[in-house]
Design a protein around this motif. Structure first.
Motif, short mmCIF file in Angstrom:
data_model
loop_
_atom_site.label_atom_id
_atom_site.label_comp_id
_atom_site.label_asym_id
_atom_site.label_seq_id
_atom_site.Cartn_x
_atom_site.Cartn_y
_atom_site.Cartn_z
N GLU A 83 -61.10 30.80 21.70
CA GLU A 83 -62.09 29.72 21.82
C GLU A 83 -61.71 28.50 21.00
N TYR A 98 -51.38 28.48 15.48
CA TYR A 98 -52.09 29.75 15.65
C TYR A 98 -51.52 30.47 16.86
N ILE A 99 -51.63 31.78 16.85
CA ILE A 99 -51.13 32.59 17.95
C ILE A 99 -52.26 33.48 18.43
N PRO A 102 -53.18 39.13 22.85
CA PRO A 102 -51.85 39.68 22.60
C PRO A 102 -50.78 38.62 22.83
N GLU A 104 -46.47 37.49 23.09
CA GLU A 104 -45.12 37.95 23.38
C GLU A 104 -44.30 37.83 22.10
N LYS A 106 -41.32 36.98 21.75
CA LYS A 106 -40.52 35.76 21.79
C LYS A 106 -41.34 34.54 21.40
N GLU A 107 -42.62 34.55 21.80
CA GLU A 107 -43.49 33.44 21.45
C GLU A 107 -43.68 33.38 19.94
N PHE A 110 -40.56 32.01 18.29
CA PHE A 110 -40.45 30.57 18.59
C PHE A 110 -41.37 29.76 17.67
N ARG A 111 -42.59 30.22 17.52
CA ARG A 111 -43.57 29.48 16.72
C ARG A 111 -43.21 29.49 15.24
#
Lengths: 224, 455
Positions: A83, A98-99, A102, A104, A106-107, A110-111
């Motif tokens: 949200e 922020y992540i 769920p 990935e 790889k994400e 990357f972040r």
């Protein structure tokens, strides 16, 4: 080696994030709650913290605020909810990114890399060449109203060339700086990247152009 | 159950009786107030002429008899009370003696005019002496009173019978006509009723042989339309259910199968890795599928339930794009965008799903080194958003079906997908009163263009 502190009350998530980051070449610390985390931060040198929002004792926003008050390290929030108000709260607490779970693996990597790079070179975030703006904070090239996002390596090559316009960079220097000393790819990798940068820029601007200097390397020409 | 036939019959009888009643009442009122005095004046004039003429006649009896035979009832009385009737006697000789004296004294008697008013009796047919006109005359120096009224029985007997038969014929013919007419209405209604019963039993293949242009014809047409719509919905539902169960079964089978393969100790590292990848991908697919089914079901009750608020859609898109930068990077793509700062009224979460589906599609069906372009423009009453990729594109036939649930252009299923993404996109956009169109060429790329009403 870059050290990352992972704070989450869920052991599975801590392990998952830990394994993913270790595979990507980071050193990791783990903490179950905010108090443990603050203790660890006092004892060790930590470069980045990944903080879960929902935690007992001290929630993620409070912890982020405490970390930001004392240490100059980036914080990434892990959140189950996507949200908008959560994000606002996170950014006002001082989080860098922020992540959403769920995620990935790889994400995640990357972040983390993106946030770390942003902290690496705090000076000259933005390179302005006439109407072309190269923003290293969010990896965007902006020409007028047009924004361009490109793969990270291509962006880095472009940003490096743009840091000193009209100066020739030799190929080895470029490869070393972008891919590192232990780069095992072949010579053509750089060519492919340069070719793609040209294609991508060519479509939206003629202000800057990557020019090949035969036998030496490349340079970025600015035409006004 | 009371049949419509008997209802029609009863209603007709009721209408006929009531209307005769009311009709007579009105006619009688008119007769009493307007026709009766007129009739009296007319007859008085005739009586006076008869009397006038009688005074000049030699043979009074002969003359009066003669006159009566032309259709009058006459009653003559002198001072001595001697009376004679001509043209048939009156049923009731209820004339007060004072009246006779009055007439003999030279006054005129208006019995027709003064005949008492009764609600359901006209008095026109009353064969009474009281119901006559009286005039005086003198013959051979004798004074007489002449009372006269038309001989109704003689004059109107045939008309009575004629009217009677006509009334009876009208009555019977009306009833028969009503029954025939009722049959014409009831037959298609019965057919419709039977057809509705069949819909439950035999599915939606119903033949209705009703071709009319009135309301019943319209009802039949509407019924046919409704049935065919229901049939289509039913077909959709069936395919939907079979698709869902297929799309849930397939990944489950794969997960079961490959996890069993992993039990073996004889696997090479490569194989193990491949099998794990399959399991991961299939688990992902099921996760996406369940999320999308949830989104779809939240869209079902169309209309009021949609929570809308004003928000900056350009900001939402920008944030989404940066969220997916890693995937753009992963696929060696470049992404350009140009946004005007635009606010829109809608459901932020649903619209975010729309942008996410379109962006992930643009990434998924792109080519290595390809590009994506996203624009957001504002017109005076709507906003226009485009997602363009330089990817694999779509064929003409595929273009028509991509918004269908579970349709996948990628038949070989080399890419992850559920076939629900674009149908969600379309439904959300239409829920917001917008439109989506697609423009695509094989191997050249695809553009999705969205129009959304402004606020």
């Amino acid at each position: 080696m870059t050290s990352i502190l992972i704070i989450d009350d869920d052991t599975h998530i801590v392990n998952l994030v830990g394994v993913t980051l270790r595979d990507a070449g980071f050193h990791t610390y783990k903490a179950k709650n905010g108090l443990d985390a603050l203790e660890l931060l006092e004892k060790s040198t930590i470069d980045l913290a990944i903080v879960d929002v929902m935690m007992p004792k001290m929630d993620g926003y409070t912890l982020t605020k405490k970390i930001r008050d004392t240490y100059d390290i980036p914080v990434i929030l892990l959140t189950a909810k996507g949200e908008l108000y959560d994000k606002e709260q996170g950014y006002s607490a001082g989080t860098d990114d922020y992540i959403v779970k769920p995620f990935e693996p790889k994400e995640l990597v990357f972040r983390v890399q993106a946030v770390l790079r942003r902290y690496d070179k705090p000076s000259n975030h933005v390179i302005q060449l006439h109407d072309v703006k190269i923003d290293k904070r969010n990896y965007e090239v902006q020409i007028g109203k047009q924004h361009l996002l490109m793969p990270m390596k291509e962006f880095e090559v472009l940003a490096l060339l743009a840091s000193r316009p009209n100066q020739v960079f030799n190929r080895d220097y470029l490869i070393e700086n972008i891919w590192g000393l232990d780069f095992e790819g072949d010579e053509r990798t750089l060519n492919v990247h340069i070719k793609r940068i040209r294609e991508r820029l060519g479509k939206i601007t003629s202000t800057i152009e990557v020019v090949t200097v035969r036998g030496v390397g490349y340079k970025l020409e600015v035409t006004s | 159950m009371k049949s419509l036939y008997s209802k029609f019959l009863m209603a007709t009888l009721f209408i006929m009786i009531t209307s005769s009643f009311i009709g007579f009442f009105i006619a009688n009122a008119y007769y009493q107030n307007n026709l009766k005095p007129e009739n009296d004046t007319k007859n008085t004039e005739i009586a006076r002429r008869i009397a006038q003429y009688a005074e000049t006649q030699e043979n009074l009896d002969q003359y009066l008899k003669h006159t009566a035979s032309t259709g009058y009832q006459l009653y003559v009385v002198d001072r001595q009370g001697e009376s004679h009737s001509f043209g048939g006697s009156f049923n009731e000789k209820n004339l007060p003696s004072q009246t006779v004296v009055n007439v003999l004294n030279g006054n005129i008697y208006h019995g027709m005019r003064d005949f008492p008013k009764k609600t359901f009796v006209t008095g026109f047919f009353a064969n009474e002496l009281r119901n006559s006109v009286g005039v005086p005359f003198t013959h051979d120096n004798t004074q007489y009173a002449l009372f006269m009224r038309p001989n109704i029985k003689l004059l109107f007997n045939e008309i009575h019978i004629l009217l009677g038969w006509m009334g009876l014929a009208i009555f019977i013919l009306s009833l028969i006509a009503v029954l025939i007419w009722a049959a014409m209405i009831i037959r298609p209604v019965r057919q419709l009723s039977q057809a509705t019963n069949k819909v439950g039993e035999n599915g939606f293949d119903i033949h209705l042989d009703i071709h009319r242009k009135d309301e019943i014809g319209q009802l039949a047409q509407n019924f046919k339309d409704m049935i065919s719509r229901l049939g289509e919905l039913d077909k959709l539902r069936r395919t939907f259910v079979s698709n869902v169960s297929h799309d849930i079964q397939t990944p489950l089978l794969n997960i079961q199968g490959y996890s069993r393969l992993l039990e073996s100790n004889m696997l090479s590292e490569d194989d193990r890795y491949t099998y794990l990848k399959v399991i991961q991908e299939e688990a992902n697919r099921m996760s996406t599928l369940s999320k999308q089914l949830l989104t779809l079901s939240s869209l079902e009750p169309k209309g009021n339930t949609l929570r809308k608020e004003s928000f900056e859609v350009s900001r939402q898109l920008r944030s989404l794009i940066h969220r997916f930068h890693w995937l753009v990077n992963e696929n060696n793509l470049s992404l350009t965008y140009s946004f005007e700062d635009v606010w829109v009224k809608g459901n932020p979460e649903l619209l975010n799903t729309v942008w996410k589906n379109l962006l992930t599609n643009a990434i998924k069906y792109n080519k290595p080194g390809g590009s994506i372009d996203i624009t957001l423009k504002e017109a005076h009453d709507h906003i226009e958003i485009t997602f363009t990729d330089r990817g694999i594109g779509l064929g003409t036939k595929e273009k028509k079906q991509i918004f269908d649930r579970f349709y996948r252009a990628d038949l070989a299923r080399t890419k992850q997908g559920t076939g629900l993404g674009l149908s969600i996109v379309k439904e959300v956009i239409e829920l917001h009163g917008g439109q989506i169109s697609v423009n695509s060429r094989l191997e050249k790329g695809t553009t999705f263009k969205i129009f959304l009403p402004h606020l």
